[in-house]
Enzyme design. Structure first.
Site, PDB file in Angstrom:
ATOM      1  N   ASP A   1       0.814  -1.215   0.000  1.00 48.01           N
ATOM      2  CA  ASP A   1       0.000   0.000   0.000  1.00 48.01           C
ATOM      3  C   ASP A   1       0.847   1.264   0.000  1.00 48.01           C
ATOM      4  O   ASP A   1       2.067   1.222   0.195  1.00 48.01           O
ATOM      5  CB  ASP A   1      -0.922   0.003   1.235  1.00 48.01           C
ATOM      6  CG  ASP A   1      -2.130  -0.902   1.059  1.00 48.01           C
ATOM      7  OD1 ASP A   1      -2.397  -1.315  -0.087  1.00 48.01           O
ATOM      8  OD2 ASP A   1      -2.804  -1.193   2.060  1.00 48.01           O
TER       9      ASP A   1
ATOM     10  N   LYS B   1      -3.348   3.650  -2.712  1.00 48.72           N
ATOM     11  CA  LYS B   1      -4.084   4.834  -3.141  1.00 48.72           C
ATOM     12  C   LYS B   1      -3.252   6.064  -2.808  1.00 48.72           C
ATOM     13  O   LYS B   1      -2.711   6.195  -1.705  1.00 48.72           O
ATOM     14  CB  LYS B   1      -5.425   4.918  -2.405  1.00 48.72           C
ATOM     15  CG  LYS B   1      -6.261   6.150  -2.775  1.00 48.72           C
ATOM     16  CD  LYS B   1      -7.581   6.159  -2.036  1.00 48.72           C
ATOM     17  CE  LYS B   1      -7.398   6.463  -0.566  1.00 48.72           C
ATOM     18  NZ  LYS B   1      -8.662   6.692   0.143  1.00 48.72           N
TER      19      LYS B   1
ATOM     20  N   MET C   1      -7.823   9.115   9.227  1.00 48.18           N
ATOM     21  CA  MET C   1      -8.441   9.466   7.940  1.00 48.18           C
ATOM     22  C   MET C   1      -9.546  10.498   8.113  1.00 48.18           C
ATOM     23  O   MET C   1     -10.595  10.423   7.478  1.00 48.18           O
ATOM     24  CB  MET C   1      -8.993   8.200   7.256  1.00 48.18           C
ATOM     25  CG  MET C   1      -7.931   7.145   6.971  1.00 48.18           C
ATOM     26  SD  MET C   1      -8.591   5.561   6.421  1.00 48.18           S
ATOM     27  CE  MET C   1      -9.249   4.912   7.968  1.00 48.18           C
TER      28      MET C   1
END
Length: 255
Positions: free
Chosen positions: A38, A59, A172
């Site tokens: 990741d 991402k 997040m």
């Protein structure tokens, strides 16, 4: 097709500092045939899997290299053709890391599964800044909450946490900071200390400290952005005390 047993090991890479990874994780990387990694992992860790195929599936700034369904299928296909697939995820894969989802998926295809826990950024990043999530007299518990749910909304648990005296850690959540501030302000907690730590435990770490009332201005002034962790609670004030103690100790050693 590989003659090796199809296998997936989900591995926690820790919060960013490449030394904050377990011995078991390093041994697992060394035995990997394929590593799917990741965006939040420290790429120095890939050196521990010299013989493996390495595929970035993370991402960055809202751009997905692969959608989750594609990652699931890639794990299965590489396990069938190559053998041991290591899914390397930042922090701990079972804390907002979709590790359990990927294991559930591949088990349908007779792929052996294992998991190696990692040091979660939720507590390691504050610790690197001298912030204890619990401390007698300041905090008896802590919440770790995702700032963005599957529906891309702020978790309703933030409102529940704001009513408590616990330390609140939000992952997040930078895009929802205004909403978070409003929720705590509505509970008359304008003066509660807040820390925001970006790229925690890495050489690019940046941070800002304030209160519910001031933190948005701090973020603007310091140009803080994701990936960052938000810590809300009286324990944030412990950082200054610990820094002061550390300074006193250093001065004593020098003298």
């Amino acid at each position: 097709m590989s003659t090796k047993t199809p296998k997936l090991t989900v591995v926690g890479a820790g919060p960013g500092d490449p030394e904050l990874i377990t011995l078991k994780a390093l041994k697992t990387l060394a035995a990997a045939d394929v590593v799917l990694y990741d965006a939040l992992i420290n790429e120095k860790l890939l050196n521990y899997a010299p013989g493996a195929e390495k595929i970035f599936v993370g991402k960055r700034k809202g751009c997905y290299a692969y959608q989750q369904e594609q990652i699931n299928e890639l794990i299965v296909s590489r396990a069938k053709t190559h053998g041991h697939v290591v899914r390397l995820k930042g922090g701990d894969p079972f804390i907002f890391g979709r590790g359990a989802e990927e294991i559930d998926y591949v088990q349908q295809f007779d792929v052996e599964t294992n998991m190696v826990p990692g040091i979660s950024s939720s507590y390691a990043v504050p610790a690197y800044q001298g912030i204890p999530l619990t401390k007698r007299g300041s905090s008896e518990s802590f919440w770790v909450i995702t700032g963005t749910t599957k529906s891309h909304k702020l978790s309703q648990d933030v409102s529940l946490a704001a009513k408590s005296n616990a330390t609140v850690v939000i992952l997040m959540g930078m895009s929802k900071l205004s909403e978070i501030v409003s929720i705590f302000a509505a509970e008359n907690k304008q003066n509660i200390p807040v820390a925001i730590i970006q790229n925690g435990t890495t050489e690019n770490e940046q941070f800002g400290f304030g209160t519910i009332q001031t933190i948005e201005q701090v973020v603007s002034d310091k140009k803080l952005s994701s990936p960052a962790i938000i810590v809300i609670g009286e324990v944030v004030n412990q950082r200054a005390k610990l820094a002061s103690i550390h300074k006193e100790i250093q001065e004593e050693i020098v003298s």
